[in-house]
Write a protein that holds these residues in place. Structure first.
Motif, PDB file in Angstrom:
ATOM      1  N   THR A 133       1.007  -1.195  -0.023  1.00  0.00           N
ATOM      2  CA  THR A 133      -0.035   0.129  -0.102  1.00  0.00           C
ATOM      3  C   THR A 133       1.034   1.365  -0.121  1.00  0.00           C
ATOM      4  OG1 THR A 133      -2.012   1.208   1.035  1.00  0.00           O
ATOM      5  CG2 THR A 133      -0.084   0.060   2.226  1.00  0.00           C
ATOM      6  N   ARG A 134       0.147   2.319  -0.350  1.00  0.00           N
ATOM      7  CA  ARG A 134       0.797   3.682  -0.113  1.00  0.00           C
ATOM      8  C   ARG A 134      -0.102   4.652  -0.501  1.00  0.00           C
ATOM      9  NH1 ARG A 134       4.815   6.748  -4.179  1.00  0.00           N
ATOM     10  NH2 ARG A 134       3.747   8.996  -3.557  1.00  0.00           N
ATOM     11  N   LYS A 194      -4.040   3.577  10.545  1.00  0.00           N
ATOM     12  CA  LYS A 194      -2.846   3.083  10.606  1.00  0.00           C
ATOM     13  C   LYS A 194      -2.226   2.627  11.915  1.00  0.00           C
ATOM     14  CE  LYS A 194      -0.484   7.616  10.073  1.00  0.00           C
ATOM     15  NZ  LYS A 194       0.185   7.594  11.525  1.00  0.00           N
ATOM     16  N   LYS A 212      -0.161  -5.577   7.930  1.00  0.00           N
ATOM     17  CA  LYS A 212      -1.066  -4.559   8.973  1.00  0.00           C
ATOM     18  C   LYS A 212      -1.357  -3.224   7.824  1.00  0.00           C
ATOM     19  CE  LYS A 212      -1.926  -6.998  12.632  1.00  0.00           C
ATOM     20  NZ  LYS A 212      -3.092  -6.984  13.049  1.00  0.00           N
ATOM     21  N   ARG A 213      -0.059  -2.833   7.329  1.00  0.00           N
ATOM     22  CA  ARG A 213      -0.387  -1.597   6.557  1.00  0.00           C
ATOM     23  C   ARG A 213      -1.447  -1.906   5.485  1.00  0.00           C
ATOM     24  NH1 ARG A 213       5.332  -1.244   7.153  1.00  0.00           N
ATOM     25  NH2 ARG A 213       5.654  -2.576   5.041  1.00  0.00           N
ATOM     26  N   TYR A 226      -6.186   6.978   5.500  1.00  0.00           N
ATOM     27  CA  TYR A 226      -5.021   6.025   6.032  1.00  0.00           C
ATOM     28  C   TYR A 226      -5.076   6.405   7.507  1.00  0.00           C
ATOM     29  CZ  TYR A 226      -1.024   3.291   5.958  1.00  0.00           C
ATOM     30  OH  TYR A 226      -0.103   2.245   6.353  1.00  0.00           O
ATOM     31  N   ARG A 274       3.780  -5.362   6.791  1.00  0.00           N
ATOM     32  CA  ARG A 274       3.326  -5.148   5.538  1.00  0.00           C
ATOM     33  C   ARG A 274       1.823  -5.515   5.444  1.00  0.00           C
ATOM     34  NH1 ARG A 274       5.985  -8.439   0.624  1.00  0.00           N
ATOM     35  NH2 ARG A 274       7.720  -7.426   1.399  1.00  0.00           N
TER      36      ARG A 274
END
Length: 485
Positions: free
Chosen positions: A169-170, A225, A263-264, A221, A261
């Motif tokens: 993700t980003r 987060k 969790k994101r 996000y 990774r």
């Protein structure tokens, strides 16, 4: 005048990601309100859980056996006599689709007066080395051309995320109003401005998200987060090893993904859902401003779900609840149809039921080609009326090709290539933690569901059934032969 009809479709949203269903973190206030203004279906399924076959059933009201699309295959022409939009168009509705269609040819109207299109990546139209000019994304995708007009050079791949990655993700890098989710809403509001006011409308708002890429605007996000997110479900039958390191791939469908990774990815996925929810709220507000909110029937659904790490699995196309079970809400804000508002139904419904339901709500005749059933009676009479005994689902998926039978309370799964079977008691085990195949007390129920599948597959061209038993090892086909004839 007949009611307006709004179909809100999202892509790859799990059924459990609604705050009204007590999800531990996901917040969906506007979808919760739609459920309060209508009926929430607790056991809705995508019989063939990937984009193309699921949307074929939505747009035709037909089962996967009737559409011929029993797996995922691009570039198969859509030539159906009756479509959802076509029936509304023939009934003198002003019809419009905005967002994802995933049909072929890409600009096929499938009965709509007009389509404003964003299908997402659409591999075959992105691959410049084998794409005909007329099918290239630069020509077919309205959002991409709009985005480039706003920014100059922006593209769908600028974030470096793949369209099928459920683990990487980003946050979105441009202004929020340029996100494809906002674009679908903006274009839909513009339709309210320019629609023909002398006719009722049928509008299909079709969001590409929360399908990857997982690229929520930063503000959404940030909502998730730093929260303590729920761990994925992990059944005793699931694979615990990943000797090939498949989980390290950014586009993995299974395997052991690095914890942070994952969790994101969870945070981004939930953020995309809340982002969509807020944009739906934006559109509902616009409907009130245009004076159409209280005379519009609204159906919200997803084409399939997302496994999101359940049982070390990702994406879709598998028979488990995260992949196959979907949200399904029928709302009537003006209370014109006599629905039992703020109620729930646990009968099993699926994608093919959308077309007959919306036609029924608008008092339009349902074509004989439709296999689905209107859920309108369920929304009025609830549990007191007879309904189908089960849903037959399937997906051609290589060595993991499968068929399943479920009524939402139990599920029988048969993997057609190796004959493996699973049986889950969904009432007592909704996360499918325990395979009950060998448990004595369940043998009668298992045999019943197995026999139902035998009958469903009898006569099918793959040869999975001789009418008496299931036959493993036959070659799976994503599209049945008659579709090409």
């Amino acid at each position: 005048m007949k009611p307006n009809v709004l179909l809100i479709m999202v892509d790859q949203m799990r059924a459990d990601c609604l705050s009204i269903l007590d999800h531990p973190v996901v917040d969906t206030p506007n979808l919760d309100q739609l459920a309060r203004d209508g009926v929430l279906f607790e056991n809705a399924y995508s019989a063939t859980p990937s984009c193309v076959p699921a949307r074929a059933s939505v747009l035709t009201g037909m089962s996967q056996a009737s559409t011929g699309r029993v797996g995922y295959q691009d570039k198969v022409p859509w030539n159906y006599e009756h479509t959802l939009a076509g029936e509304f168009t023939n009934a003198d509705y002003h019809t419009q689709a905005i967002g994802k269609m995933h049909v072929y040819p890409t600009r096929n109207l499938t009965g709509f007066h007009n389509v404003v299109l964003h299908d997402g990546y659409m591999h075959y139209s992105r691959f410049k080395h084998n794409t005909k000019t007329i099918e290239s994304q630069e020509y077919t995708d309205d959002y991409l051309n709009w985005l480039r007009g706003k920014t100059g050079q922006a593209d769908l791949i600028d974030l470096g995320l793949d369209c099928n990655s459920s683990t990487v993700t980003r946050p979105w890098h441009l202004a929020e109003e340029l996100h494809p989710t906002n674009w679908v809403t903006t274009e839909s509001i513009d339709f309210l401005r320019r629609r023909d006011p002398t006719k009722p409308f049928f509008l299909n708002m079709s969001y590409v998200r929360p399908h990857p890429p997982f690229d929520p605007p930063q503000v959404f996000y940030d909502m998730y987060k730093d929260l303590e997110l729920p761990d994925p479900s992990f059944g005793g039958w699931a694979e615990t090893e990943d000797t090939s390191g498949e989980g390290m791939s950014p586009v993995t469908a299974k395997g052991l993904v690095p914890k942070m990774r994952l969790k994101r990815a969870q945070a981004a996925y939930y953020a995309l859902i809340t982002h969509i929810d807020h944009q739906i709220g934006r559109f509902l507000n616009a409907m009130q401003e245009f004076g159409v909110y209280h005379n519009t029937v609204i159906l919200f659904a997803s084409d399939h779900g997302e496994l999101l790490g359940d049982h070390n699995l990702f994406r879709k196309s598998l028979p488990y609840e995260g992949s196959a079970k979907v949200p399904f809400i029928l709302a009537d804000p003006g209370n014109n149809l006599g629905l039992k508002e703020n109620s729930r139904v646990d009968k099993a419904v699926e994608m093919r039921d959308i077309m007959p339901t919306l036609l029924d709500a608008a008092d339009i005749g349902i074509p004989d080609t439709v296999d689905g059933k209107s859920v309108m009676p369920l929304c009025k009479d609830g549990e007191d009326m007879p309904w189908r005994e089960y849903i037959h689902g399937e997906h051609a998926f290589g060595e993991k090709s499968f068929h399943y039978i479920t009524d939402g309370k139990e599920k029988y799964i048969w993997f057609s290539q190796n004959g493996e079977e699973q049986f889950f008691d969904l009432e007592n085990d909704p996360q499918e933690m325990t395979n009950l195949l060998k448990v004595v007390d369940y043998q009668e129920r298992i045999e019943k569901r197995r026999n139902q599948l035998v009958k469903e597959l009898e006569g099918r061209e793959e040869g999975y059934s001789d009418g008496k038993s299931l036959i493993a090892g036959r070659t799976p086909k994503p599209t049945l032969r008659f579709v090409f004839e």
